[in-house]
Design an enzyme around this catalytic site. Structure first.
Site, PDB file in Angstrom:
ATOM      1  N   ASP B 412       3.601 -40.278  -5.710  1.00 48.65           N
ATOM      2  CA  ASP B 412       3.937 -39.689  -6.986  1.00 48.65           C
ATOM      3  C   ASP B 412       2.912 -40.232  -7.984  1.00 48.65           C
ATOM      4  OD1 ASP B 412       5.504 -38.537  -9.017  1.00 48.65           O
ATOM      5  OD2 ASP B 412       6.360 -40.501  -9.426  1.00 48.65           O
ATOM      6  N   LYS B 788       7.773 -31.191  -3.151  1.00 43.91           N
ATOM      7  CA  LYS B 788       7.179 -32.425  -2.638  1.00 43.91           C
ATOM      8  C   LYS B 788       7.665 -32.660  -1.210  1.00 43.91           C
ATOM      9  CE  LYS B 788       6.693 -34.928  -7.003  1.00 43.91           C
ATOM     10  NZ  LYS B 788       6.969 -36.172  -7.703  1.00 43.91           N
ATOM     11  N   ASP B 809       8.833 -43.284  -7.582  1.00 42.21           N
ATOM     12  CA  ASP B 809       9.725 -44.163  -8.323  1.00 42.21           C
ATOM     13  C   ASP B 809      10.906 -43.434  -8.938  1.00 42.21           C
ATOM     14  OD1 ASP B 809       8.234 -42.771 -10.219  1.00 42.21           O
ATOM     15  OD2 ASP B 809       8.638 -44.311 -11.708  1.00 42.21           O
ATOM     16  N   ASN B 812      13.045 -37.630  -8.837  1.00 44.19           N
ATOM     17  CA  ASN B 812      12.398 -36.436  -8.304  1.00 44.19           C
ATOM     18  C   ASN B 812      11.603 -36.725  -7.030  1.00 44.19           C
ATOM     19  OD1 ASN B 812      10.562 -37.981  -9.633  1.00 44.19           O
ATOM     20  ND2 ASN B 812       9.405 -36.261 -10.465  1.00 44.19           N
TER      21      ASN B 812
END
Lengths: 374, 1111
Positions: B412, B788, B809, B812
């Site tokens: 991410d 993702k 983190d 999402n």
């Protein structure tokens, strides 16, 4: 030796690797820090010896092994070659062999024992103590059902086991309702040929050679593992209520009529037999011919007669019976294997050392120069 | 909100088919006629997390343990031993199995007992309930749906509650949900407006209302319900209830003296907390898969060995009926068994004899290795973050070795690569740039209307709270303003940065009081705006709005959001200038937001209100209807300006990415950010280098050309490079040929869409994968959370089946963390959700380097050696026994004594390998960190591939042959004692076993590269233990045994010289091939790791020479 084969580089790391100064930073109040302990073990920084096997470091080890092994091997080989061994097969398969008729006419029921004599000549005199073995071939003493068919408690003199042998002894546990002592297949198949040795001197007189039967079994077996029930006095009474094994002619307490304390479970021939052999072709120690005092050899070269009381049938399973006379060195009987193996391994190591030396020069220098960047 | 709306809504709701659960507050029936009283059954508030009860523990636990295939196998072996006459006693396999089962059962029982205890303490903790106008104390598990509960400050909610009233006057309360999702920031919850005025128990008790709500569901952030309040026989008043009214079990009340809440539908196991305790799906590591494959091979070997021996047994018996065997012929025939059954029994007996080749202890050792080994991650000081006060966390120890196998890293951006520590950089109003600090903004004389509106918009359009206490354990943002210190608190760090930035530009947001937001403007005047509606931010819309009423009575709607979601909705304003500035900022890697506003007339406002309330009251599809309502309201904006916030790169992020690249991993950045920002971050973090040729696969491009053409063109570009050669000489050609791909969410979904045009155009998916395979770095921007996960899944399923790792983190990232082979969570500022759902959690992105390159590498080589060595040592163990069958008439006679058979794997050879697999370091930690390329040496499960496995097995067979025939020739028809006495079969076995134990242990010693004192202790210690045990085992007539076959065997053996000589010889010969192989491999074609080892040793020698030789 192993240690010598490795390149040693001792890497003692300092115990505290990265002690950042900020650890005292968050100390306002009694905050329970979850910070892990900075111990060498937890940080995987224990001081360690880090050996690496490279051609350069293994090389000397190979040479050393070669140099140690080859002399040992030669020593073993020479020792083995100096051992004198004589073997005679008296099974009686061949029609010309003296025991042919005994072997042929064997029956379990006959009370008359068949005796045959085998003549042989020793070319060389046997010095020092000579050990007399009987050997059996194709006899699977290591068969699983055979091996377990015994009762060690009974053999150890346990009275309850004497009267009620272990189930492992089946089907040689009881006979006609009476417990068999000693029970089991091993005991039942006890080797019962009798061997007598005579020296025939130049005037054809037969001199019996004294055969000692003491010391053929392990001391611990004779004195600890095998014991007669409730002492040794009057074995006949002790064994009352038991019966002899099916194939035996005599009960266990009459195995050695000549010597009283060699009867019962502590009969040495019996103990020797009870130690089951590892392989189907084996020999067992039968008698010891003690060295006579003086310079005369134990068994001078010449003609001998072996008298066999032929009781033990082996033809049914295509087995063979042998009598072996052997001297013994510190390394035991004649066995060139160990010496040859040592010489071979030593030579291989030496040869490999040479190969590695070449490789070391060819590759290692190149690698090393390329590997250290600065 | 007028009554009219409510009634209408009520009717529409009643027409629904499903009757939602209905709660009667205080267990009072509604006035008759309103609705029929249907008594419903709810679970009580008992939490049951335990798996077993006292009664069902043994059967249930045993059942679960024997469902494991390995345990079942051992059980079968044990049962076979019990039933038929087998060579070894049932104890030999029963004891280890019993041990394993008992230990596992005790462990599980203990864990369950702890759970019972925890359940008990939760269920019995005191709760205050309002009954007949009084506060009564009861136990938590006695709570029923409908009870009114009082909760005091710092207490935990005993079940899911609807907030009725709070001691705070505005009817709000603060709550931390740290134990639920890890977010320690304070969240505001709101009381039902009609009941928020209640102050005493009596008042609360007089309430007459019902609550309807949806069926329990685990989503913590969703709740849809309705409360019907009955007042004096009138028609009930209905109010919508949302997640902001629902206090969740497990959360803690903060900064509020007490609240009255009513038990909502959700009690006990129906609470959202309990529903969230579902276990994650089990991930299995590649090593485990190869281990299972090896097991199958060994099972085949085992079966074929047994078959061979059975067949040979019968082939041998016919022509060659032995004397000893003939003794049994009559005995066997009395059973009058069929030959087939006898043969089958023999087969089973051989199986039992050889079953040790698949050892129970391997499973135990592997489990222990994983469990104990994972402590090194948590203990690692270098992965401890001082700021956060936390180190790495291991949530599952099953995947330790997978950390050494990673090929794709999906990361991410925000909060992972970057700090997520936002700093306001500048704002731009109609093209004029304002930068705090730099001697104030350029004071434009004509203080234009837009500027005022812009600053007010940013001060009003947010969900930031002001904390005035100093002891707030949320995010600390001190503002000093003459008053006591106060903090801005928000779940989004961007918002805090913006509000703080505004403060520095002169506009201070003071507080929200009685639904009025107070702002201190430039001239130190306090302006008050009434907050009418908040249209919350969501990741789909990517914007948020507020509707406020100014003191002059004007209705204003302020909206801020991503440029892509604002620009299409703008009708006027200086779009061009703002757009240019936004793009410029994005290129610099700043996070930009656009701000727009809209004036609402009273009628427009009424209409908006109507839309919103209608959507909010909906019981079903509320999300969707809200989104529709927002869409209608948020349009026709006037653009005000844009802001830029910097999110700094995390410390050492670039270094980490570079290392990962060198280690042969492909790093993909998946972000929701816009392309320019993300690309800038990628450049900054060295994901893309200057030399990287960027391939774009974005919406902009696919609009010009068809997707098909773009894909094919890119594919051609990529394939034109002779990448086949570059792969092999990676190190030298590393920099010159490098592709980076940028793809956005829209294009990605087009690529992944099943091809409707038929197969003629080929599968885009394949082409896309082909392109990706040749790119060292890929950036996916504008990604939705689910996308993702889709990407991860796509790569996972591609034909090489690479091992993937996802790191993130935020909430999402959870989907991709769960999807990837290894999921790593960063304990970030956006809560703990990612860390909670991950397999491993680390404080910072930079820790990934050590996690993979050091810990992953170590774990992999350790477990690979563990697995191979275990099979090896059992081949060495069992193969001589197999060979022995040829010399004992295939009678299943064991070569070794029962004690040796049982203890070989349990105590003679187990500890050294366990310790090796815990502390081995084939190269030092520093070397691994310095040379990431060493990671390539273990890529693709290289130490557990079939050739390696074959080598180990062959080595095992070779050693076994040496052991057996060495002993055979030594025993062959001769004696090797100096007193002429003979040895039996047990001495034979003991000789083989002694050589075996020494060889196998020394083989491990040869493999050990890291000799700490523990290694010395365990290796030499276990050899010593073997000797001592053997001496003891043979030294006594054991009274409880029915056989004394080992009596004095070991000592007699040691008293013979040739036995010593042959033991030494056989050990040497057995170890020789492995040493030669090692030395030759190292000399001829050393791997990078081996070079590093030698390099280290040489350097050390040079170092020593330099220091210790006299000059």
């Amino acid at each position: 030796m192993i240690a010598a084969m490795m390149a040693s580089s001792y890497n003692a790391k300092e115990e505290d690797g990265h002690h950042s100064g900020s650890s005292s930073h968050g100390g306002a109040g009694a905050v329970k820090s979850k910070k892990p302990d900075n111990t060498a073990f937890k940080q995987q920084r224990l001081p360690a010896w880090q050996p690496i096997l490279t051609a350069g470091t293994v090389l000397p080890a190979f040479f050393v092994i070669g140099l140690i092994f080859i002399p040992i091997g030669i020593g073993l080989y020479v020792t083995s070659n100096n051992i004198k061994e004589f073997e005679v097969d008296y099974t009686g398969v061949d029609i010309n062999s003296p025991c042919y008729s005994c072997a042929k006419n064997f029956s379990w029921n006959s009370t008359q024992s068949c005796v045959c004599s085998v003549n042989f000549t020793l070319e060389q005199p046997f010095e020092s103590n000579v050990f007399m073995y009987y050997g059996l071939s194709n006899f699977y003493q290591n068969h699983r059902r055979y091996v377990k068919s015994r009762d060690d408690s009974q053999l150890n003199g346990d009275l309850s086991a004497l009267m009620n042998p272990s189930k492992e002894c089946e089907p040689y546990r009881t006979n006609d309702g009476l417990p068999i002592a000693p029970c089991g297949a091993i005991a039942n198949s006890l080797f019962n040929d009798t061997l007598d040795l005579y020296y025939v001197d130049s005037n054809s007189t037969k001199t019996p050679i004294p055969l000692a039967k003491k010391g053929i079994a392990w001391w611990t077996d004779k004195h600890v593992k095998f014991r007669n029930p409730s002492g040794n006095t009057n074995l006949t009474v002790t064994f009352q209520g038991t019966t002899k094994p099916v194939n035996w002619r005599k009960p266990v307490y009459e195995l050695d009529p000549s010597e009283a304390d060699n009867n019962g479970f502590i009969n040495e021939d019996f103990i020797v037999w009870m130690r089951t052999a590892a392989l189907p072709t084996f020999r067992k120690l039968y008698r010891i011919i003690q060295k006579k005092s003086g310079t005369t050899p134990t068994l001078p070269s010449g003609r001998y007669i072996l008298d066999i009381t032929y009781n033990y049938p082996v033809l049914s399973f295509d087995g063979r019976k042998r009598m072996i006379l052997s001297t013994i060195s510190w390394m035991g009987g004649k066995n060139p294997f160990l010496g040859i193996a040592y010489i071979t391994v030593g030579s291989i190591c030496f040869f490999l050392g040479v190969v590695l030396l070449i490789i070391h020069h060819k590759y290692d220098t190149r690698n090393n120069s390329a590997d250290i960047p600065n | 909100i007028t009554r009219g709306h409510q009634n209408k809504l009520f009717l529409t709701l009643q027409n629904r088919t499903r009757i939602p659960p209905c709660v009667y507050i205080g267990h009072k029936e509604p006035p008759p006629g309103a609705e029929a009283y249907i008594p419903q059954r709810y679970p009580d508030n008992r939490i049951v997390s335990s798996k077993y009860t006292f009664w069902n523990f043994i059967p249930k636990n045993l059942f679960e343990q024997f469902r494991r295939i390995a345990n079942f196998y051992f059980l079968v072996i044990f049962l076979v031993q019990l039933i038929i006459d087998t060579p070894t006693s049932p104890v030999t396999s029963g004891l280890p199995l019993f041990f394993v089962i008992t230990v596992t059962a005790i462990k599980q029982g203990y864990e369950d007992w702890l759970r019972h205890k925890a359940d008990c303490s939760i269920n019995e903790c005191p709760v205050d309930v309002v009954q007949q106008g009084k506060v009564v104390r009861t136990q938590s598990h006695k709570l029923r749906v409908g009870d009114v509960v009082m909760v005091r400050e710092d207490e935990t909610f005993p079940c899911d509650l609807i907030l009725l009233s709070s001691s705070r006057h505005d009817g709000t309360c603060y709550v931390t949900t740290a134990s639920l999702d890890g977010e320690s920031s304070h969240k505001t919850y709101y009381a039902v407006p009609d009941t928020m005025a209640f102050r005493t128990e009596q008042e609360v008790d007089s309430l007459h209302a019902t609550i309807e709500c949806e069926q329990p569901q685990p989503d913590l952030y969703k709740f849809v319900g309705r409360i019907n309040i009955y007042k004096d026989k009138e028609e009930p008043v209905a109010r919508p209830l949302g997640a902001e009214n629902l206090l969740l079990r497990g959360a803690t009340l903060k900064n509020t003296q007490h609240i009255y809440g009513t038990v909502a539908v959700y009690t006990g196991m129906e609470t959202k907390m309990a529903l969230n305790y579902q276990s994650k799906s089990q991930k299995r590591s590649a090593v485990e898969k190869s281990m299972n494959a090896f097991l199958i091979v060994y099972l085949c070997i085992l079966i074929s060995k047994a078959v061979i021996n059975t067949v040979l047994k019968y082939a041998w018996q016919c022509p060659n009926i032995s004397f000893t065997y003939s003794l049994y012929c009559t005995f066997l025939d009395t059973f009058s068994l069929l030959q087939v059954i006898r043969a089958f029994t023999d087969f089973l007996a051989f199986m039992v004899l050889f079953n040790y080749i698949i050892p129970v202890s391997m499973y135990v050792t592997v489990e222990m290795q994983k469990f104990l080994g994972s402590y090194f991650i948590t203990w690692d000081e270098e992965m401890f973050d001082e700021e956060l006060g936390e180190g790495a966390q291991v949530n599952t120890s099953d995947l330790n070795e997978e950390l050494g196998q990673v090929e794709y890293v999906f990361t991410d951006k925000t909060g992972t690569l970057t700090e997520n520590n936002m700093e306001f950089i500048e704002c731009c109003v109609d093209g004029n740039v304002y930068i705090p600090h730099s001697s104030g903004a350029e004071e434009t004389d004509e203080s234009c209307e837009h500027e005022d509106l812009f600053f007010r918009a940013l001060c009003l359009c947010h969900t930031v709270q002001v904390k005035e206490e100093e002891t707030v354990d949320g995010i600390k943002r001190g503002i000093h303003q003459g008053r006591p210190t106060s903090f801005y608190i928000s779940s989004s760090p961007d918002e805090v940065a913006l509000v703080e930035g505004m403060k520095r530009l002169g506009y201070t947001y003071l507080r929200l009081k009685d639904n009025h937001m107070e702002i201190l403007n430039k001239d130190d005047e306090i302006e008050r705006f009434e907050l009418l509606h908040v249209l919350n931010f969501d990741s789909v819309r990517r914007r948020m709005s507020v509707i406020v009423k100014s003191s002059s009575g004007e209705y204003l709607l302020f909206c801020k959001g991503a440029d892509s979601s604002i620009f299409p909705r703008v009708v006027s304003g200086k779009v061009e200038q703002v757009k240019a500035r936004v793009e410029q900022n994005a290129v610099e890697g700043l996070r930009t937001l656009c701000v727009a506003y809209k004036r609402l007339s009273t009628s427009e406002y009424e209409e908006a209100c109507h839309h919103l309330t209608e959507a909010k009251l909906a019981l079903q599809d509320r999300e969707q209807r809200l989104a529709q309502a927002y869409d209608i309201i948020e349009r026709d904006f006037v653009l005000l300006g844009a802001t830029a916030v910097e999110d700094r790169l995390q410390e050492k992020a670039a270094d980490t990415i570079e290392s990962l690249h060198k280690a042969g991993m492909k790093v993909w950045v998946l972000t929701g950010d816009k392309m320019e920002t993300a690309a800038a971050t990628c450049y900054a973090s060295k994901l893309f280098r200057r030399s990287t040729q960027i391939l774009e696969l974005t919406k902009k491009r696919t609009e010009e050309q068809s997707l098909h053409d773009v894909l094919f063109e890119l594919n051609r570009t990529v394939l034109r490079q002779p990448h086949g050669h570059t792969r092999t000489e990676q190190d030298s050609n590393f920099d010159c040929l490098d592709f980076g791909l940028i793809i956005d969410g829209a294009t990605l979904s087009a690529v992944l869409k099943p091809n409707q045009e038929g197969a003629a155009h080929g599968n885009y998916r394949e082409i896309f994968l082909e392109i990706c395979r040749n790119c060292s770095a890929v950036l996916c921007c504008r990604m939705a959370p689910l996308q993702k996960a889709q990407i991860v899944k796509l790569i996972k399923a591609s034909k090489e089946h690479p091992i993937t790792l996802a790191i993130g983190d935020g909430a999402n990232d959870v989907s991709m963390i769960l999807e990837a082979h290894v999921g790593i969570g960063i304990m970030g500022k956006e809560g703990r959700q990612a860390a909670r759902n991950s397999d491993y959690a680390i404080p910072k992105f930079k820790h990934l380097k050590k996690m993979l390159l050091v810990h992953g590498h170590y774990y992999y080589i350790r477990i690979a050696e563990l697995v191979q060595y275990f099979f090896y040592k059992n081949v060495c163990f069992i193969f001589p026994q197999f060979l022995y069958q040829f010399f004992c008439g295939f009678s299943q006679q064991p070569l070794y004594d029962t004690a040796y058979l049982t203890l070989y794997n349990i105590s003679f050879t187990s500890l050294p390998i366990l310790l090796y697999s815990l502390v081995e370091q084939h190269v030092t930690i520093e070397t691994l960190k310095r040379e990431p390329s060493l990671y390539r040496d273990i890529a693709k499960n290289s130490l557990l591939r079939w050739p390696v496995f074959l080598y180990w097995t062959c080595l095992g067979v070779f050693d076994a042959v040496i052991f057996f025939f060495g002993a055979y020739f030594l025993f062959d028809n001769t004696t090797f004692t100096s007193n002429g006495q003979m040895f039996g079969n047990w001495t034979f076995g003991t000789l083989v076993f002694t050589v075996l134990v020494f060889t196998v242990t020394l083989k491990l010693a040869l493999d050990t590269h890291h000799w700490t004192w523990i290694n010395h202790f365990v290796i030499w210690g276990s050899l010593l233990f073997y000797v001592i045990f053997s001496l003891l085992w043979g030294g006594i007539i054991w009274p409880f045994l029915n056989y004394q076959r080992m009596y004095y065997v070991f000592m007699q053996m040691l008293s013979s010289g040739p036995a010593w000589l042959s033991i030494i010889l056989l050990i040497t010969v057995s170890l020789l091939p492995d040493v030669i192989k090692k030395v030759l491999c190292r000399a001829m074609c050393p791997t990078a790791t081996e070079r590093a080892q030698v390099g280290f040793a040489l350097k050390w020698r040079l170092y020593k020479a330099a220091f210790f030789t006299p000059k």
